[in-house]
Design an enzyme around this catalytic site. Structure first.
Site, PDB file in Angstrom:
ATOM      1  N   ASP A  45      10.995   2.951   5.216  1.00  0.00           N
ATOM      2  CA  ASP A  45      10.742   1.639   5.716  1.00  0.00           C
ATOM      3  C   ASP A  45      11.877   1.273   6.636  1.00  0.00           C
ATOM      4  O   ASP A  45      12.607   2.239   7.042  1.00  0.00           O
ATOM      5  CB  ASP A  45      10.713   0.720   4.522  1.00  0.00           C
ATOM      6  CG  ASP A  45       9.814  -0.459   4.698  1.00  0.00           C
ATOM      7  OD1 ASP A  45      10.113  -1.209   5.699  1.00  0.00           O
ATOM      8  OD2 ASP A  45       8.610  -0.529   4.031  1.00  0.00           O
ATOM      9  N   LYS A  76       2.650  -0.608  15.051  1.00  0.00           N
ATOM     10  CA  LYS A  76       2.085   0.655  14.486  1.00  0.00           C
ATOM     11  C   LYS A  76       2.294   1.645  15.747  1.00  0.00           C
ATOM     12  O   LYS A  76       2.609   2.801  15.520  1.00  0.00           O
ATOM     13  CB  LYS A  76       0.257   0.750  14.352  1.00  0.00           C
ATOM     14  CG  LYS A  76       0.062  -0.070  13.311  1.00  0.00           C
ATOM     15  CD  LYS A  76      -0.996   0.450  12.335  1.00  0.00           C
ATOM     16  CE  LYS A  76      -1.618  -0.329  11.366  1.00  0.00           C
ATOM     17  NZ  LYS A  76      -1.031  -0.144   9.988  1.00  0.00           N
ATOM     18  N   MET A 124       0.835  -1.196  -0.049  1.00  0.00           N
ATOM     19  CA  MET A 124      -0.085  -0.062  -0.099  1.00  0.00           C
ATOM     20  C   MET A 124       0.938   1.347  -0.088  1.00  0.00           C
ATOM     21  O   MET A 124       0.681   2.167  -0.795  1.00  0.00           O
ATOM     22  CB  MET A 124      -0.856  -0.064   1.232  1.00  0.00           C
ATOM     23  CG  MET A 124      -1.977  -0.926   1.329  1.00  0.00           C
ATOM     24  SD  MET A 124      -3.107  -0.939  -0.229  1.00  0.00           S
ATOM     25  CE  MET A 124      -4.211   0.342   0.361  1.00  0.00           C
ATOM     26  N   VAL A 148       2.353   0.781   7.523  1.00  0.00           N
ATOM     27  CA  VAL A 148       3.147  -0.487   8.076  1.00  0.00           C
ATOM     28  C   VAL A 148       2.172  -1.553   8.532  1.00  0.00           C
ATOM     29  O   VAL A 148       1.054  -1.596   8.329  1.00  0.00           O
ATOM     30  CB  VAL A 148       4.070   0.018   9.497  1.00  0.00           C
ATOM     31  CG1 VAL A 148       5.097   1.180   9.123  1.00  0.00           C
ATOM     32  CG2 VAL A 148       3.159   0.296  10.549  1.00  0.00           C
ATOM     33  N   SER A 182      -6.843  -0.935   7.964  1.00  0.00           N
ATOM     34  CA  SER A 182      -7.729  -1.399   7.395  1.00  0.00           C
ATOM     35  C   SER A 182      -8.924  -1.956   8.595  1.00  0.00           C
ATOM     36  O   SER A 182     -10.059  -2.212   8.157  1.00  0.00           O
ATOM     37  CB  SER A 182      -7.870  -2.590   6.331  1.00  0.00           C
ATOM     38  OG  SER A 182      -6.887  -3.100   6.468  1.00  0.00           O
ATOM     39  N   GLU A 202      -0.224  -4.454   9.736  1.00  0.00           N
ATOM     40  CA  GLU A 202      -1.314  -4.394  10.658  1.00  0.00           C
ATOM     41  C   GLU A 202      -1.211  -4.909  11.915  1.00  0.00           C
ATOM     42  O   GLU A 202      -1.591  -6.034  12.226  1.00  0.00           O
ATOM     43  CB  GLU A 202      -2.471  -4.883   9.680  1.00  0.00           C
ATOM     44  CG  GLU A 202      -3.777  -4.600  10.383  1.00  0.00           C
ATOM     45  CD  GLU A 202      -4.525  -3.353  10.017  1.00  0.00           C
ATOM     46  OE1 GLU A 202      -3.598  -2.631   9.611  1.00  0.00           O
ATOM     47  OE2 GLU A 202      -5.700  -3.107  10.032  1.00  0.00           O
ATOM     48  N   HIS A 228      -8.055   5.681   4.744  1.00  0.00           N
ATOM     49  CA  HIS A 228      -7.996   4.351   4.480  1.00  0.00           C
ATOM     50  C   HIS A 228      -8.408   4.175   2.937  1.00  0.00           C
ATOM     51  O   HIS A 228      -9.183   4.613   2.333  1.00  0.00           O
ATOM     52  CB  HIS A 228      -9.314   3.631   5.041  1.00  0.00           C
ATOM     53  CG  HIS A 228      -9.437   2.214   4.770  1.00  0.00           C
ATOM     54  ND1 HIS A 228     -10.668   1.483   4.712  1.00  0.00           N
ATOM     55  CD2 HIS A 228      -8.526   1.298   4.505  1.00  0.00           C
ATOM     56  CE1 HIS A 228     -10.348   0.250   4.146  1.00  0.00           C
ATOM     57  NE2 HIS A 228      -9.014   0.215   4.333  1.00  0.00           N
ATOM     58  N   ASN A 264     -15.942  -2.015   3.948  1.00  0.00           N
ATOM     59  CA  ASN A 264     -15.470  -3.387   4.476  1.00  0.00           C
ATOM     60  C   ASN A 264     -16.565  -4.163   4.906  1.00  0.00           C
ATOM     61  O   ASN A 264     -16.786  -5.288   4.913  1.00  0.00           O
ATOM     62  CB  ASN A 264     -13.989  -3.504   5.123  1.00  0.00           C
ATOM     63  CG  ASN A 264     -12.981  -3.394   4.213  1.00  0.00           C
ATOM     64  OD1 ASN A 264     -12.949  -3.446   2.849  1.00  0.00           O
ATOM     65  ND2 ASN A 264     -11.799  -3.139   4.774  1.00  0.00           N
ATOM     66  N   GLU A 275     -11.629   6.557   2.300  1.00  0.00           N
ATOM     67  CA  GLU A 275     -12.535   6.643   3.598  1.00  0.00           C
ATOM     68  C   GLU A 275     -11.672   7.490   4.619  1.00  0.00           C
ATOM     69  O   GLU A 275     -10.491   7.084   5.083  1.00  0.00           O
ATOM     70  CB  GLU A 275     -12.789   5.194   4.214  1.00  0.00           C
ATOM     71  CG  GLU A 275     -13.956   4.737   3.564  1.00  0.00           C
ATOM     72  CD  GLU A 275     -14.231   3.282   4.407  1.00  0.00           C
ATOM     73  OE1 GLU A 275     -15.461   2.993   4.747  1.00  0.00           O
ATOM     74  OE2 GLU A 275     -13.365   2.535   4.345  1.00  0.00           O
TER      75      GLU A 275
HETATM   76  P1  NAD Z   1       2.921  -4.903   3.520  1.00  0.00           P
HETATM   77  O1  NAD Z   1       3.235  -5.963   4.211  1.00  0.00           O
HETATM   78  O2  NAD Z   1       2.852  -5.069   2.172  1.00  0.00           O
HETATM   79  O3  NAD Z   1       3.725  -3.495   3.974  1.00  0.00           O
HETATM   80  C1  NAD Z   1       3.875  -3.084   5.191  1.00  0.00           C
HETATM   81  C2  NAD Z   1       5.388  -2.418   5.289  1.00  0.00           C
HETATM   82  O4  NAD Z   1       5.606  -1.859   6.214  1.00  0.00           O
HETATM   83  C3  NAD Z   1       6.526  -3.339   4.913  1.00  0.00           C
HETATM   84  O5  NAD Z   1       7.166  -2.768   3.703  1.00  0.00           O
HETATM   85  C4  NAD Z   1       7.203  -3.327   5.940  1.00  0.00           C
HETATM   86  O6  NAD Z   1       8.875  -3.592   5.676  1.00  0.00           O
HETATM   87  C5  NAD Z   1       7.023  -2.010   6.472  1.00  0.00           C
HETATM   88  N1  NAD Z   1       7.103  -1.770   7.895  1.00  0.00           N
HETATM   89  C6  NAD Z   1       6.930  -2.782   9.109  1.00  0.00           C
HETATM   90  N2  NAD Z   1       7.199  -2.252  10.292  1.00  0.00           N
HETATM   91  C7  NAD Z   1       7.944  -1.018   9.924  1.00  0.00           C
HETATM   92  C8  NAD Z   1       8.466  -0.108  10.761  1.00  0.00           C
HETATM   93  N3  NAD Z   1       8.536  -0.472  12.316  1.00  0.00           N
HETATM   94  N4  NAD Z   1       8.954   0.987  10.118  1.00  0.00           N
HETATM   95  C9  NAD Z   1       8.798   1.138   8.926  1.00  0.00           C
HETATM   96  N5  NAD Z   1       8.295   0.346   8.023  1.00  0.00           N
HETATM   97  C10 NAD Z   1       8.097  -0.712   8.650  1.00  0.00           C
HETATM   98  O7  NAD Z   1       1.316  -4.255   3.954  1.00  0.00           O
HETATM   99  P2  NAD Z   1       0.304  -3.655   3.136  1.00  0.00           P
HETATM  100  O8  NAD Z   1      -0.545  -4.533   2.481  1.00  0.00           O
HETATM  101  O9  NAD Z   1       0.786  -2.431   2.585  1.00  0.00           O
HETATM  102  O10 NAD Z   1      -0.519  -3.011   4.383  1.00  0.00           O
HETATM  103  C11 NAD Z   1      -0.012  -1.862   5.026  1.00  0.00           C
HETATM  104  C12 NAD Z   1      -1.360  -1.149   5.904  1.00  0.00           C
HETATM  105  O11 NAD Z   1      -2.229  -0.906   4.983  1.00  0.00           O
HETATM  106  C13 NAD Z   1      -2.050  -2.146   6.863  1.00  0.00           C
HETATM  107  O12 NAD Z   1      -2.394  -1.374   8.025  1.00  0.00           O
HETATM  108  C14 NAD Z   1      -3.046  -2.674   6.330  1.00  0.00           C
HETATM  109  O13 NAD Z   1      -4.086  -3.128   7.059  1.00  0.00           O
HETATM  110  C15 NAD Z   1      -3.562  -1.371   5.302  1.00  0.00           C
HETATM  111  N6  NAD Z   1      -4.495  -1.433   4.331  1.00  0.00           N
HETATM  112  C16 NAD Z   1      -3.951  -2.838   3.159  1.00  0.00           C
HETATM  113  C17 NAD Z   1      -4.953  -2.858   2.211  1.00  0.00           C
HETATM  114  C18 NAD Z   1      -4.773  -3.995   1.447  1.00  0.00           C
HETATM  115  O14 NAD Z   1      -5.287  -4.233   0.216  1.00  0.00           O
HETATM  116  N7  NAD Z   1      -3.441  -4.791   1.509  1.00  0.00           N
HETATM  117  C19 NAD Z   1      -5.834  -2.059   1.950  1.00  0.00           C
HETATM  118  C20 NAD Z   1      -6.205  -0.941   2.812  1.00  0.00           C
HETATM  119  C21 NAD Z   1      -5.211  -0.898   3.979  1.00  0.00           C
END
Ligand code: NAD
Length: 738
Positions: A357, A421, A338, A414, A443, A416, A464, A514, A476
């Site tokens: 990251d 977080k 994301m 980052v 999410s 979930e 969101h 959702n 959202e």
């Molecule tokens: P992902 O696992 O692809 O990416 C998460 C990233 O965060 C990774 O690159 C990881 O290295 C990094 N990270 C972890 N800990 C960290 C830290 N302490 N400091 C810096 N970076 C850190 O996950 P995603 O699918 O991109 O989801 C990220 C967020 O977006 C979540 O909260 C998820 O619920 C939300 N979200 C996801 C979707 C979806 O469709 N995947 C949709 C809406 C919201």
């Protein structure tokens, strides 16, 4: 010459009047009542003035015109509703006369005896292209910004000012139907290839080229007004037409399942119109247009997809009095799936982004996503090489939180995970400025809870995004209990800057979109468990107007994510909060069969190597005893899908999660494609009437379970004869909207 508010007229030494459409205090020209009146006067004036030999019509804005104005469209519906109350017997005739005004004006221009040329300098949509079609010549600039379209079908209506008659008299019926039933836009070059414009020239030669057409003797008579005129391809009674028409209605049915009266009317207008003289054809179009304007579909689609979407996009929910934020620098923390996309859309909006990251390698991998997208866009000619380079130069990958110092907004994406977080919130807040707003893209985790980790919960909010971020137009904005006005205003300004449409939602499990989406998917689980054949489940959903079947959607979302959410719900709310049969189905798919969805190539569907297409997993049928498809009423399946989602939307209103019906409607269409012809979840209920909806749900509850039971609010509204748009009037007036 008379002075006009919206037009400037300059007549040159050759007697060519150059009319420049340039509405004061508007960024785009649109048709309003005043524009129509002035244009009418201009046609009369230029026709009567013997010194005028011809007319060139152009725009003083960077675009030509976007077509009809909100106020004009709204006035047609108000007119119709008021006339129906005042004088029901003559209401349809009056509406017919009203919709004929534009048709009549364009026809008057076309038969004025003086040559008119439209000089199309930029986006030319809807009524503005219909005006251009009535001109005897059309010249378009070869600039990339020229987009020509008749997009009315997308809001439930169709081109009703001669478009359905002039387009198929200039180009072949197949291309005409394609253009109007999809509403897609044409480049200047494509429009010329189709015969819809005569010339394409450099932007700075546009007016000269238009004038030259007149000087070279352009005849002030349209082809269809000439003796012996024949439509391209020979009209309706030809062997080619005999091939086209049966297929055309078949294709339309395949694409729309007959859900869009506006699209069907286009076929009727063209087919019937091509068989009669032009003026009669215009009358046919006018009749169908009058009929379509009175449909629930047109009313609801225009309200949600035109009026509300514009209003929300312009910040209808933005708190007044907070100065507009200008974004120079935005931070994105988490460069995963994301975060990488959020960085891209932000940089594409011209904003500098620091993409953080855990280490440089991960941050750079996040930026690589943008590099891939830019390469693709440059390859396809959507971006120039320089634009692509500039976009990429705005994204700075980093592993150092200090680089967030000057950011006005930080978006967190980052893992979930509450603890991860929490760490990130603390690290970010240690470096950012006092005024910076922090937004989480979580999410599932409530914003109020996450904000407990913040020193400034007033500046903490949820934004969101939906995946794929580059394509999805909705976001959202989630208000935690303590989120302040400035946080909301900033979030909305940011969403506007990246050109997405926001809805503002109060904090709850699953937020709005959702919550609704999982109702849709869970109804499909119920159907599977009952033994409804999987293909029938998918097809019924599409027939109901959903763009993607629920099983296919669950594969995209990932089945193990559904499992995670079901398990988290049990952990937080207890066993009763989920259906044990759902959990058993999902546990079997994930734990026993390793079917996780598209991501591991195995879900409700099988995903063979490309170019083969995915197909439903054949063994799915063996999980439950199958019913005979002939004994299942597909209409009831369709109702179940729409009703379960709409009920959830109604619950979010009742709970105060969503507070404005426009947001529930727009959010449902942009967020998960809720049957757009209904105008969205609440318009679906209002459209059939709350009373009818309650009766339908009571029956469904008897046959398919308590989750269909209408809520207290719905029952009360049914009793009182209320609508959502009346009871929760977004314009703050007490009067019923419809
Ligand atoms: P992902 O696992 O692809 O990416 C998460 C990233 O965060 C990774 O690159 C990881 O290295 C990094 N990270 C972890 N800990 C960290 C830290 N302490 N400091 C810096 N970076 C850190 O996950 P995603 O699918 O991109 O989801 C990220 C967020 O977006 C979540 O909260 C998820 O619920 C939300 N979200 C996801 C979707 C979806 O469709 N995947 C949709 C809406 C919201």
């Amino acid at each position: 010459m008379t002075n006009y508010t919206n037009f400037k007229i300059e007549t040159d030494a050759d007697g060519i009047a150059l009319i420049t459409w340039d509405m004061p205090e508007k960024s785009m020209n649109v048709f309003t009542q005043e524009v129509m009146e002035e244009l009418n006067a201009i046609v009369d004036q230029t026709t009567a003035d013997t010194a005028v030999k011809g007319v060139v019509f152009t725009s003083g804005k960077s675009s030509f015109s976007g077509g009809a104005d909100l106020s004009m469209i709204k006035s047609m519906f108000t007119f119709q509703q008021e006339e129906k109350k005042k004088d029901p017997d003559n209401a349809a005739q009056k509406l017919f006369d009203l919709v004929g005004r534009m048709t009549g004006l364009f026809r008057k221009l076309e038969t004025s005896g003086k040559p008119w040329v439209s000089a199309i300098n930029g986006t030319c949509m809807g009524g503005a292209f219909e005006l251009s079609l009535a001109c005897h010549g059309r010249v378009a600039s070869n600039s990339k910004s020229v987009k020509i379209a008749l997009p009315e079908v997308k809001v439930g209506i169709f081109p009703g000012a001669g478009g359905t008659q002039r387009v198929p008299r200039l180009t072949n019926a197949q291309d005409a139907l394609q253009m109007m039933t999809t509403g897609s836009s044409l480049t200047a070059v494509r429009a010329k290839a189709l015969g819809l414009v005569h010339e394409v020239v450099d932007a700075d030669k546009l007016v000269d080229a238009a004038k030259a057409m007149i000087k070279n003797g352009l005849k002030p008579v349209q082809p269809w007004d000439e003796k012996g005129y024949k439509a391209p391809g020979g009209g309706i009674w030809t062997p080619a037409s005999a091939q086209l028409w049966p297929a055309a209605s078949g294709i339309l049915r395949r694409e729309t399942y007959g859900n869009y009266p506006g699209a069907i009317a286009i076929l009727k207008c063209v087919y019937e119109g091509l068989q009669v003289p032009f003026d009669t054809a215009l009358k046919i179009e006018q009749r169908y247009f009058t009929e379509i304007l009175q449909t629930t579909e047109a009313f609801s689609m225009i309200r949600s997809l035109f009026v509300s979407m514009q209003e929300l996009g312009k910040g209808a929910r933005r708190p007044a009095g907070v100065p507009k934020s200008e974004f120079k620098h935005v931070g994105v923390v988490g460069a995963g799936f994301m975060g990488a996309s959020i960085a891209y859309v932000t940089a594409a909006a011209g904003i500098a982004v620091t993409l953080i990251d855990r280490d440089m390698e991960a941050a750079e991998k996040g930026k690589a996503h943008s590099e891939g997208l830019v390469k693709d866009s440059v390859g396809k000619g959507r971006l120039t090489k320089e634009e692509g380079e500039a976009l990429l130069s705005r994204i700075t990958p980093s592993a150092d939180y200090n680089d967030l110092k000057s950011a006005g907004l930080v978006v967190e994406a980052v893992f979930e995970d509450r603890q991860v977080k929490k760490d990130v919130i603390e690290k970010v807040e240690a470096v950012i400025g006092e005024d910076t707003i922090f937004a989480s893209n979580t999410s599932t985790l409530p914003i109020t809870g996450l904000a407990k980790n913040s020193k400034r919960p007033g500046q903490f909010i949820g934004i969101h995004f939906f995946s794929p971020v580059e394509k999805m137009m909705l976001t959202e904005v989630i208000l935690g209990k303590e989120s302040g006005d400035r946080a909301l205003a900033t979030a909305l300004d940011y969403v506007a800057a990246i050109k997405k449409t926001p809805i503002v939602v109060n904090d709850t499990r699953g937020f709005y979109v959702n919550r609704c989406v999982f109702r849709y998917i869970h109804e499909a689980y119920d159907m599977l468990i009952e033994g409804v054949p999987p293909a029938m489940i998918e097809n019924a959903a599409k027939m109901a107007g959903m763009p993607v079947g629920p099983l296919s959607l669950n594969d995209e979302v990932a089945i193990d994510l559904s499992q995670k959410i079901l398990k988290a719900t049990v952990a937080d709310l207890g066993e009763k909060a989920v259906d044990p049969k759902h959990l058993a189905l999902i546990n079997k798919l994930v734990d026993e069969l390793d079917r996780r969805g598209r991501k591991n190539g195995k879900g409700f569907y099988e995903y063979p190597a490309k170019p083969a297409k995915k197909y439903l997993w054949p063994e799915l049928k063996t999980l439950y005893p199958q019913k005979n498809a002939d004994t299942i009423d597909v209409e009831v399946l369709k109702q179940r899908f729409l009703a379960t989602i709409a009920l959830e939307a109604a619950r979010t209103m009742e709970e105060g999660i969503v507070t404005d019906p426009r947001e529930a409607d727009v959010g449902s269409i942009l967020g998960f494609g809720f049957a757009p012809y209904t105008g969205g979840t609440l318009s679906y209920i209002d459209g059939m009437g709350v009373k009818a909806f309650v009766t339908m749900c009571e029956k469904l509850a008897k046959d398919y379970g308590d989750h269909f039971k209408p809520t207290a609010l719905l029952k009360e509204m049914a009793e009182r004869g209320e609508t959502f748009y009346g009871r929760f009037d977004p314009y703050g007036e007490k009067k019923q909207a419809a």
